[in-house]
Design an enzyme around this catalytic site. Structure first.
Site, PDB file in Angstrom:
ATOM      1  N   SER A  37      -5.579 -12.128 -18.140  1.00 14.96           N
ATOM      2  CA  SER A  37      -5.337 -12.735 -19.455  1.00 14.96           C
ATOM      3  C   SER A  37      -6.528 -13.572 -19.885  1.00 14.96           C
ATOM      4  O   SER A  37      -7.232 -14.149 -19.047  1.00 14.96           O
ATOM      5  CB  SER A  37      -4.100 -13.628 -19.327  1.00 14.96           C
ATOM      6  N   TYR A  47       1.262 -20.508 -15.026  1.00 12.11           N
ATOM      7  CA  TYR A  47       1.142 -19.091 -15.340  1.00 12.11           C
ATOM      8  C   TYR A  47      -0.332 -18.675 -15.315  1.00 12.11           C
ATOM      9  O   TYR A  47      -0.711 -17.683 -14.686  1.00 12.11           O
ATOM     10  CB  TYR A  47       1.753 -18.779 -16.722  1.00 12.11           C
ATOM     11  N   LYS A  85      -2.803 -15.969 -12.755  1.00 20.28           N
ATOM     12  CA  LYS A  85      -3.740 -14.897 -13.126  1.00 20.28           C
ATOM     13  C   LYS A  85      -5.112 -15.161 -12.503  1.00 20.28           C
ATOM     14  O   LYS A  85      -5.764 -14.257 -11.974  1.00 20.28           O
ATOM     15  CB  LYS A  85      -3.852 -14.802 -14.659  1.00 20.28           C
TER      16      LYS A  85
HETATM   17  P1  NAD Z   1       6.782  -8.202 -19.881  1.00 28.93           P
HETATM   18  O1  NAD Z   1       7.538  -9.367 -19.355  1.00 28.93           O
HETATM   19  O2  NAD Z   1       7.309  -7.513 -21.081  1.00 28.93           O
HETATM   20  O3  NAD Z   1       6.547  -7.124 -18.729  1.00 28.93           O
HETATM   21  C1  NAD Z   1       6.443  -7.468 -17.372  1.00 28.93           C
HETATM   22  C2  NAD Z   1       7.410  -6.592 -16.600  1.00 28.93           C
HETATM   23  O4  NAD Z   1       7.316  -6.901 -15.212  1.00 28.93           O
HETATM   24  C3  NAD Z   1       8.885  -6.825 -17.015  1.00 28.93           C
HETATM   25  O5  NAD Z   1       9.453  -5.579 -17.320  1.00 28.93           O
HETATM   26  C4  NAD Z   1       9.525  -7.446 -15.782  1.00 28.93           C
HETATM   27  O6  NAD Z   1      10.866  -7.092 -15.645  1.00 28.93           O
HETATM   28  C5  NAD Z   1       8.639  -6.893 -14.668  1.00 28.93           C
HETATM   29  N1  NAD Z   1       8.592  -7.701 -13.434  1.00 28.93           N
HETATM   30  C6  NAD Z   1       8.307  -9.018 -13.313  1.00 28.93           C
HETATM   31  N2  NAD Z   1       8.322  -9.363 -12.013  1.00 28.93           N
HETATM   32  C7  NAD Z   1       8.619  -8.247 -11.302  1.00 28.93           C
HETATM   33  C8  NAD Z   1       8.775  -7.973  -9.918  1.00 28.93           C
HETATM   34  N3  NAD Z   1       8.639  -8.923  -8.996  1.00 28.93           N
HETATM   35  N4  NAD Z   1       9.076  -6.709  -9.536  1.00 28.93           N
HETATM   36  C9  NAD Z   1       9.230  -5.727 -10.461  1.00 28.93           C
HETATM   37  N5  NAD Z   1       9.078  -5.926 -11.784  1.00 28.93           N
HETATM   38  C10 NAD Z   1       8.778  -7.174 -12.202  1.00 28.93           C
HETATM   39  O7  NAD Z   1       5.291  -8.709 -20.155  1.00 28.93           O
HETATM   40  P2  NAD Z   1       4.098  -7.977 -20.911  1.00 28.93           P
HETATM   41  O8  NAD Z   1       3.846  -8.731 -22.156  1.00 28.93           O
HETATM   42  O9  NAD Z   1       4.320  -6.527 -20.966  1.00 28.93           O
HETATM   43  O10 NAD Z   1       2.913  -8.316 -19.916  1.00 28.93           O
HETATM   44  C11 NAD Z   1       2.514  -7.423 -18.905  1.00 28.93           C
HETATM   45  C12 NAD Z   1       1.466  -8.118 -18.036  1.00 28.93           C
HETATM   46  O11 NAD Z   1       0.391  -8.534 -18.864  1.00 28.93           O
HETATM   47  C13 NAD Z   1       1.986  -9.377 -17.353  1.00 28.93           C
HETATM   48  O12 NAD Z   1       1.417  -9.459 -16.073  1.00 28.93           O
HETATM   49  C14 NAD Z   1       1.472 -10.492 -18.247  1.00 28.93           C
HETATM   50  O13 NAD Z   1       1.295 -11.696 -17.536  1.00 28.93           O
HETATM   51  C15 NAD Z   1       0.155  -9.922 -18.715  1.00 28.93           C
HETATM   52  N6  NAD Z   1      -0.311 -10.466 -19.996  1.00 28.93           N
HETATM   53  C16 NAD Z   1       0.547 -10.498 -21.066  1.00 28.93           C
HETATM   54  C17 NAD Z   1       0.114 -11.040 -22.267  1.00 28.93           C
HETATM   55  C18 NAD Z   1       1.059 -11.137 -23.457  1.00 28.93           C
HETATM   56  O14 NAD Z   1       0.839 -11.996 -24.326  1.00 28.93           O
HETATM   57  N7  NAD Z   1       2.075 -10.290 -23.572  1.00 28.93           N
HETATM   58  C19 NAD Z   1      -1.181 -11.521 -22.404  1.00 28.93           C
HETATM   59  C20 NAD Z   1      -2.035 -11.449 -21.296  1.00 28.93           C
HETATM   60  C21 NAD Z   1      -1.572 -10.918 -20.099  1.00 28.93           C
HETATM   61  C1  WQD Z   2      -0.885 -18.037 -31.338  1.00 31.09           C
HETATM   62  C2  WQD Z   2      -1.184 -19.033 -32.448  1.00 31.09           C
HETATM   63  C3  WQD Z   2      -0.261 -21.219 -32.084  1.00 31.09           C
HETATM   64  C4  WQD Z   2       3.927 -19.973 -32.268  1.00 31.09           C
HETATM   65  C5  WQD Z   2      -0.073 -17.244 -25.393  1.00 31.09           C
HETATM   66  C6  WQD Z   2      -0.265 -17.649 -23.952  1.00 31.09           C
HETATM   67  C7  WQD Z   2      -1.334 -16.805 -23.303  1.00 31.09           C
HETATM   68  C8  WQD Z   2      -1.102 -15.302 -23.505  1.00 31.09           C
HETATM   69  C9  WQD Z   2      -0.706 -14.958 -24.909  1.00 31.09           C
HETATM   70  C10 WQD Z   2      -0.266 -14.255 -21.521  1.00 31.09           C
HETATM   71  C11 WQD Z   2      -1.557 -20.435 -31.950  1.00 31.09           C
HETATM   72  C12 WQD Z   2       0.377 -20.568 -33.281  1.00 31.09           C
HETATM   73  C13 WQD Z   2       2.548 -20.023 -32.269  1.00 31.09           C
HETATM   74  C14 WQD Z   2       4.629 -20.515 -33.400  1.00 31.09           C
HETATM   75  C15 WQD Z   2       2.529 -21.055 -34.429  1.00 31.09           C
HETATM   76  N1  WQD Z   2      -0.057 -14.798 -22.684  1.00 31.09           N
HETATM   77  N2  WQD Z   2       1.861 -20.570 -33.313  1.00 31.09           N
HETATM   78  N3  WQD Z   2       3.889 -21.025 -34.423  1.00 31.09           N
HETATM   79  O1  WQD Z   2      -0.913 -19.535 -27.388  1.00 31.09           O
HETATM   80  O2  WQD Z   2      -2.778 -17.927 -27.981  1.00 31.09           O
HETATM   81  O3  WQD Z   2      -1.300 -17.411 -26.093  1.00 31.09           O
HETATM   82  O4  WQD Z   2       0.290 -15.855 -25.421  1.00 31.09           O
HETATM   83  O5  WQD Z   2      -1.246 -14.222 -20.844  1.00 31.09           O
HETATM   84  O6  WQD Z   2      -1.328 -17.159 -21.955  1.00 31.09           O
HETATM   85  O7  WQD Z   2      -0.637 -19.016 -23.911  1.00 31.09           O
HETATM   86  O8  WQD Z   2      -0.402 -17.242 -28.375  1.00 31.09           O
HETATM   87  O9  WQD Z   2       1.282 -16.376 -29.947  1.00 31.09           O
HETATM   88  O10 WQD Z   2       1.812 -18.470 -28.643  1.00 31.09           O
HETATM   89  O11 WQD Z   2       0.094 -18.565 -30.461  1.00 31.09           O
HETATM   90  O12 WQD Z   2       1.910 -21.527 -35.388  1.00 31.09           O
HETATM   91  O13 WQD Z   2       5.855 -20.520 -33.467  1.00 31.09           O
HETATM   92  O14 WQD Z   2       0.001 -19.215 -33.235  1.00 31.09           O
HETATM   93  O15 WQD Z   2      -0.486 -22.596 -32.283  1.00 31.09           O
HETATM   94  O16 WQD Z   2      -2.536 -20.932 -32.814  1.00 31.09           O
HETATM   95  P1  WQD Z   2      -1.396 -18.148 -27.478  1.00 31.09           P
HETATM   96  P2  WQD Z   2       0.794 -17.622 -29.323  1.00 31.09           P
END
Ligand code: NAD
Ligand code: WQD
Length: 337
Positions: A124, A148, A152
């Site tokens: 991330s 969290y 990562k």
């Molecule tokens: P998500 O929660 O929709 O998907 C993650 C999946 O992993 C879920 O289906 C959950 O049930 C499964 N899971 C969790 N722990 C498990 C375990 N121990 N065994 C088996 N399954 C398990 O999240 P996402 O948004 O699809 O994110 C996918 C990956 O990308 C995650 O690792 C997340 O941290 C990372 N990521 C997400 C974002 C975001 O904003 N969505 C941003 C950066 C990184």
């Molecule tokens: C985006 C922008 C808020 C909600 C988060 C995690 C990061 C990653 C992705 C996994 C910001 C603003 C938000 C609301 C708003 N996840 N906002 N009203 O914070 O960049 O990242 O998700 O790895 O770890 O921290 O994304 O979508 O929460 O916010 O105004 O109700 O929207 O202040 O500027 P963020 P976000």
């Protein structure tokens, strides 16, 4: 290539499963539905018109994971499985460290035992410190502000060390910026449990009438309109990034980080106004205080992925907002309907 997809029922995993099959890969999917629904798997199968093995396991369970690897003999793993809610990770940090780190160590051991050579890891942009100059490159300073994010950061280090010690294998560490959007069919998308933490799911639920107004969390940042700027990337573009990462992983050794972002920043108010225009809806909003720990601006320099993965984000914000709205209106209660 036979790809084991962990967390494949989740938001990014389900979209990537579609793209993997479209590109001729065979997939085996595991998930424990900690944050997802079995319907996502059924719908992926409907989109691609193909069946594939799905096994419900917790990948922290060594024996269960071992059996999946022995039964299916994958060549490569994409590791999405993990817990991802920032605020929750602050209140129950040990659950986050245990789930995200134990699962990754388990996977690395299983990969070594079964001779699986390539790993694509969901990292991330949260691994970068907020005080870096923009845009963020893979060499920007890393450091996190919540458990969290540290999971990562630590998993990147664990994978890098394990790959180096094992030799003759590779890992691609994909640092996603802000994933948004949904599959163009409107049948799979992001299904947050409870009140969404992220901007676009909250915005689209407000547009559909589930919330009275969208809180715009801070309008006093040093940005043109005062609201926070992020690099929002369509989830289908992220999915193609994984296909490109597999190809790269088969050509290199060692662990390699890549930013997956568009390189362009969008403010909260810009998103609201474009979403309203594209979808012909009103999004009531109210300016509130900043969220604790939020930064003003974050966007990627995606040049390394362009050059070495031969990958680029191609979808526009307008497409992402239209796709989100299609998913939201077709599935007002996510997969629960
Ligand atoms: P998500 O929660 O929709 O998907 C993650 C999946 O992993 C879920 O289906 C959950 O049930 C499964 N899971 C969790 N722990 C498990 C375990 N121990 N065994 C088996 N399954 C398990 O999240 P996402 O948004 O699809 O994110 C996918 C990956 O990308 C995650 O690792 C997340 O941290 C990372 N990521 C997400 C974002 C975001 O904003 N969505 C941003 C950066 C990184
Ligand atoms: C985006 C922008 C808020 C909600 C988060 C995690 C990061 C990653 C992705 C996994 C910001 C603003 C938000 C609301 C708003 N996840 N906002 N009203 O914070 O960049 O990242 O998700 O790895 O770890 O921290 O994304 O979508 O929460 O916010 O105004 O109700 O929207 O202040 O500027 P963020 P976000």
């Amino acid at each position: 290539m036979k790809v084991l997809v962990t967390g494949g029922a989740g938001y990014i995993g389900s979209h990537t499963c579609v793209e993997l099959i479209k590109n001729g890969h065979e997939i085996v999917v595991v998930d424990n539905f900690a944050n997802s629904h079995p319907k996502a798997i059924e719908r992926v199968k409907a989109i691609v018109g193909k069946d594939f093995p799905f096994i419900e396991i917790n990948i922290c369970d060594t024996e269960a994971l071992d059996k999946v690897c022995a039964d299916h003999k994958p060549d490569c793993v994409i590791h999405f499985a993990g817990l991802k809610a920032v605020a929750e990770s602050v209140s129950i940090p040990l659950n986050y460290y245990e789930n995200n780190i134990v699962s990754t160590i388990n996977l690395l051991r299983a990969m070594e035992k079964h001779g699986i050579k390539h790993l694509i890891f969901s990292s991330s942009a949260t691994v970068y410190r907020a005080d870096n100059e923009m845009p963020l490159t893979e060499d920007s300073t890393r450091g996190c502000t919540n458990p969290y994010g540290w999971t990562k950061y630590m998993c990147e280090q664990i994978i890098t060390d394990a790959v180096k010690a094992r030799g003759n294998c590779s890992a691609v560490l994909l640092r996603y910026f802000n994933p948004i959007g949904a599959h163009e069919s409107g049948t799979i998308g992001e299904d947050p449990s409870g009140v969404p933490n992220n901007l676009l799911p909250y915005l689209s639920q407000t547009a559909v009438g589930k919330h009275k107004e969208l809180p715009v969390t801070g309008a006093d940042y040093d940005t043109p309109d005062g609201t926070g700027i992020r690099d929002y990337i369509h989830v289908s573009d992220l999915a193609t990034g994984h296909v490109a990462a597999i190809e790269y992983a088969t050509k290199v050794e060692g662990a390699h980080p890549f930013n997956l972002g568009t390189g362009k920043g969008t403010s909260v108010l810009e998103m609201i106004h474009t979403f309203e225009k594209v979808n012909g809806v009103k999004v009531p909003y109210r300016i509130t205080d900043r969220r604790p720990g939020d930064s003003g601006v974050s966007y990627a320099d995606p040049a390394k992925a362009h050059e070495l993965l031969n990958w680029k984000a191609v979808k526009t914000p307008e497409e992402a907002y239209a796709d989100t709205w299609r998913w939201q209106t077709n599935n007002p209660n996510g997969y629960q309907d």
